[in-house]
Design an enzyme around this catalytic site. Structure first.
Site, mmCIF file in Angstrom:
data_model
loop_
_atom_site.group_PDB
_atom_site.id
_atom_site.type_symbol
_atom_site.label_atom_id
_atom_site.label_comp_id
_atom_site.label_asym_id
_atom_site.label_seq_id
_atom_site.Cartn_x
_atom_site.Cartn_y
_atom_site.Cartn_z
ATOM 1 N N ASP A 205 0.803 -1.578 0.111
ATOM 2 C CA ASP A 205 0.019 -0.240 -0.473
ATOM 3 C C ASP A 205 0.359 1.717 0.241
ATOM 4 O O ASP A 205 1.862 1.746 1.220
ATOM 5 C CB ASP A 205 -0.937 0.112 1.495
ATOM 6 N N GLU A 272 9.970 7.474 -16.183
ATOM 7 C CA GLU A 272 11.625 6.714 -15.640
ATOM 8 C C GLU A 272 11.946 6.244 -13.542
ATOM 9 O O GLU A 272 12.328 5.734 -13.548
ATOM 10 C CB GLU A 272 12.252 8.318 -16.148
#
Ligand code: TEU
Length: 521
Positions: A205, A272
């Site tokens: 999470d 990226e």
């Protein structure tokens, strides 16, 4: 030494069980572990490979389990540890892997650590597990910085002695400080606890949280709108470079066991920066939320696919596709709802399941569940209160799954009084009704998953885009699968090839609007 392709999760279809809403064996109107156990045959027939079960740990339920009071036990509403072991054993016997949710970023305010912190003095070691700070202004009555909470309001709550504590989500979810070695060590202990019991992996999470910038500086509102960044550059709450050290520690624990994996919930849209989480010593997988956030529009979906593939290209990870989850409107509804939304959702399923890599199916996706318009008084998500009743929150996509029969609770529970009300008229949506109908969403999913599992057409990690009419997505996998999705608004001619599966009947060698087809090219 196993080769990367031997990893069981690389092409797996995971099924997200939102535990409160999947199946209720205890008749209290809330789903539970025994309910999941009783419905394993549905998952085997569906043809998924693995489960992700949302948090079932002791919790006061301020955020329905994402406020964890003890990460190494089971909430009585959901069962107990022996019930979990029984579910795990049955799932494994049925050939299903089981992954569980890990909630590292914050604890519940009822966790012993937070209670200890409240009872301790400013500057004490107990407070140093969280982010306690003095306020600003002459009497410290202003929050330490200007960060907003994801659920509305400030990220800071003041305690009686005048200090403030940080909570990126609800006040009942204080953020833990991962710069504190004790916090990291405790997370490692939690991992070992569940790994020793035999879980196959974790969904992490807020995997882009867990690191905050030194000094907790203010965020700068955007010059044009005056609004704060929400995920992305400038959002100092998330995706800080320090988070990668935590992922390396997690991975080092997972690597002590065989065949385990972790998928991160990383709301990171820069390719990226997302790739950084997938370095060889970090996460095995990261959800790519571009498909879940793309409009039903050819350029938008193509770009979602391209970015998702570009993000994983420099990493050892496969792509990881998500159409819906328990935090966002369901895709049937996002795509227009009703017959149109369902028709598009059928096509989207074939798109998602044709792509190389991992797919996550949210419980009810396979039934074509839509969001439900709930009355104000039924709403439970903390977002509803925290936003001063301006945002309805996420309950609409969390309504229990209908299994059988013609009236609430449709086999989900023996009581019609379910934790979120189930609407009238869902008889045709039930798994039972759909199993008997070859034209149903459930039958489409079953056929798609069976093909995906058995046909060599689904091999290869690349997607080769094919020339196609305007508004049509067409691509080929190196194994030979060709997938066409028609978003042009009009029928288009089908290319050569044997039809393996189609979301709508294919006639006269044309593919209807808002339909998709799989061909053996
Ligand atoms: O969701 C995380 C979450 O809500 C954020 O990542 C947010 O969506 C994003 O930054 C956009 O602003 C997870 C769970 O899936 C959710 O159910 C929980 O409520 C939340 O964490 C807190 O644990």
């Amino acid at each position: 030494m196993t080769t990367p392709t031997a990893d069981w999760w690389r092409e797996a279809v995971f099924y997200q069980v939102y535990i409160r809403s999947f199946a209720d064996a205890s008749s209290d109107g809330v789903g539970d572990l025994a309910g999941i156990r009783s419905r394993l045959p549905h998952l085997v027939d569906l043809g998924v490979d693995a489960l992700w079960i949302t948090p079932f740990y002791p919790s006061p339920m301020a955020d329905h389990g994402y406020d964890v009071a003890d990460p190494r036990d089971v909430e009585p509403t959901f069962g107990d540890l022996s019930g979990f072991d029984a579910l795990l054993a049955d799932a494994h016997a049925a050939g299903l892997k089981v992954t569980v949710d890990l909630v590292p970023n914050h604890s519940s305010d009822q966790h012993v650590w937070f209670q200890e912190a409240l009872a301790s003095a400013p500057g004490s070691p107990a407070r140093a597990r969280y982010f306690f700070r003095d306020g600003r202004g002459p009497d410290g009555s202003e929050p330490p910085n200007n960060w907003p909470s994801v659920f509305g309001g400030p990220t800071w709550t003041r305690v009686p002695d005048g200090q403030w504590y940080l909570h990126i989500f609800a006040p009942e979810q204080p953020d833990l400080d991962f710069a504190n070695p004790e916090v990291v060590a405790d997370l490692e202990e939690t991992l070992h606890f569940w790994l020793r019991r035999g879980v196959d992996g974790f969904r992490i999470d807020v995997a882009h949280g867990m690191a905050k910038p030194d000094g907790l500086p203010d965020m700068a509102p955007a010059e044009d709108t005056g609004l704060f960044a929400d995920d992305g550059p400038g959002d100092l709450r998330f995706d800080q470079d320090g988070v990668h050290a935590v992922h390396r520690r997690l991975r080092a624990v997972l690597d002590q066991y065989e065949d385990r994996m972790a998928v991160g919930e990383c709301w990171v849209f820069d390719d990226e920066r997302l790739a950084a989480y997938l370095r060889p010593d970090e996460l095995h997988l990261a959800f790519n939320f571009r498909l879940l956030t793309a409009d039903w529009e050819a350029d938008s979906l193509r770009s979602a696919v391209q970015h998702s593939l570009a993000a994983v290209a420099p990493t050892p990870a496969p792509a990881c596709w998500v159409l819906s989850n328990h935090d966002r409107p369901r895709h049937v509804t996002r795509y227009g709802g009703g017959e149109l939304g369902t028709r598009r959702a059928r096509a989207a399923a074939l798109l998602q399941l044709a792509l190389p890599g991992v797919a996550y199916v949210y419980n009810g996706d396979e039934l074509g569940m839509p969001d439900v318009d709930l009355p104000d008084e039924a709403l439970q998500d903390p977002i509803w209160e925290r936003s001063g009743h301006t945002e309805r929150g996420r309950d609409a996509c969390r309504v229990p799954v209908p299994w059988s029969g013609d009236s609430p609770a449709y086999g989900f529970s023996t009581t019609p009084d379910t934790w979120l009300p189930m609407p009238a008229g869902w008889g045709p949506l039930t798994a039972e009704a759909q199993a008997a109908d070859p034209g149903s969403m459930l039958s489409l999913y079953r056929s798609a998953l069976a093909l995906r599992r058995s046909s060599s057409a689904f091999t290869g990690e690349d997607v080769q885009w094919l020339p196609a009419p305007e508004g049509v997505l067409a691509f080929r996998r190196s194994g030979g699968l060709v997938c066409l999705v028609n978003l042009s608004g009009a029928p288009v001619p089908l290319p050569e090839g044997e039809v393996l599966l189609a979301s709508e009947a294919v006639a006269d060698s044309t593919l209807a609007a808002d339909a998709a087809v799989w061909l053996q090219g």
